[in-house]
Design an enzyme around this catalytic site. Sequence first.
Site: not given
Ligand code: F6P
Length: 367
Positions: A105, A152
């Site tokens: 989003d 997600d």
């Molecule tokens: O939005 C995808 C996601 O994998 C979420 O499930 C998780 O909270 C976040 O991104 C993790 O982000 P990063 O890869 O920046 O640690």
Amino acid sequence: KRKIAVLTSGGDSAGMNAAVRAVVRAGIARGCDVFAVYEGYQGLVDGGNLIKKMSWNDVRGFLEVGGTSIGTARCMPFKQRPGRLQAAENLVNRGIDSIVVCGGDGSLTGADVFRSEWPGLLDELLANKRITEEQHNSHRYLTIVGLVGSIDNDMSSTDITIGAYTSLARICESVDSIASTAISHSRAFVVEVMGRHCGWLALMAAISTGADFVFLPEKPPSDDDWQTAMCDRLTRRRALGKRNTLVIVAEGALDKNLNPIKPEHIKDILADRMGLDTRVTTLGHVQRGGSPVAYDRYLATVQGVEAVEAVLHATPETPSPMIGMSQNKVTWRPLMKAVELTHAVATAIGNKDFDKATELRDSEFKL
Ligand code: F6P
């Protein structure tokens, strides 16, 4: 001749490569020039060889590869107007008139903001003599089309996002592995799964693996003494002869007072109250990587093809479309309405109005 740029943005998800491949090949088949923008919005801002004209063969082998081969980034400069001005200049210099963005989003909102500043950005570039009058006149409109790539599955107005089913499959494989060691030792496992503020992955994983208990952001435990209620249920299952106990915790899970529920806390409850030998497993980025399952390859391909159709049918008046999926049909929905609904759902959850959240999640606007 339309000139389309495709980019991936935000957290990667399996199937993004398939989406890029579909946009490139459908675009070429429909007589367009297609450019890949490397490193997400950073590539738009930096330009140079991060914006590359693609040929049919450039995306050979993309279908089965996880992540995004054209890179992604969380780009701060694009959040500021000077960065977007630079991005506009880079696009105009290559004659690009449309962008297909695959992301979550936040990434899709960024694209729509960019469009809303058009042609103001062009006027500024012309005033500063960074583009010519002719370039200004031939780039009056910018078309944006959104594809939702996220593990997600947290976007309203679409049933499913690109990458969610791959992530679910990876979680199930991991939990199956955990189950065999748990059964051997008669242990309990508390498994944390991703999903940010959305419980879709956790709920689907719980159903698909036959978990004993699941904690979700959207439906915090309703019992005042939820710890006792949970232990009673797990004890009943053990009494039926089950040798392992599995509790799944969404990373955004909340308790009755909307405080975060952490796996270590659940582990302590199981160990202290039930005397279970308990381990915590946080699956982490294993659940985001790897080759896409068949459904994500299919979803990303049909949606990528549709994104090119949406570019070709776009008018300056119509809102930017988001390509979604509803009841197994590919849909076009107004991008910003979908983003607004997504945020409204999060607000309703924050206000503990779970019925409202469900109603909002099920509602949709049509183009
Ligand atoms: O939005 C995808 C996601 O994998 C979420 O499930 C998780 O909270 C976040 O991104 C993790 O982000 P990063 O890869 O920046 O640690």
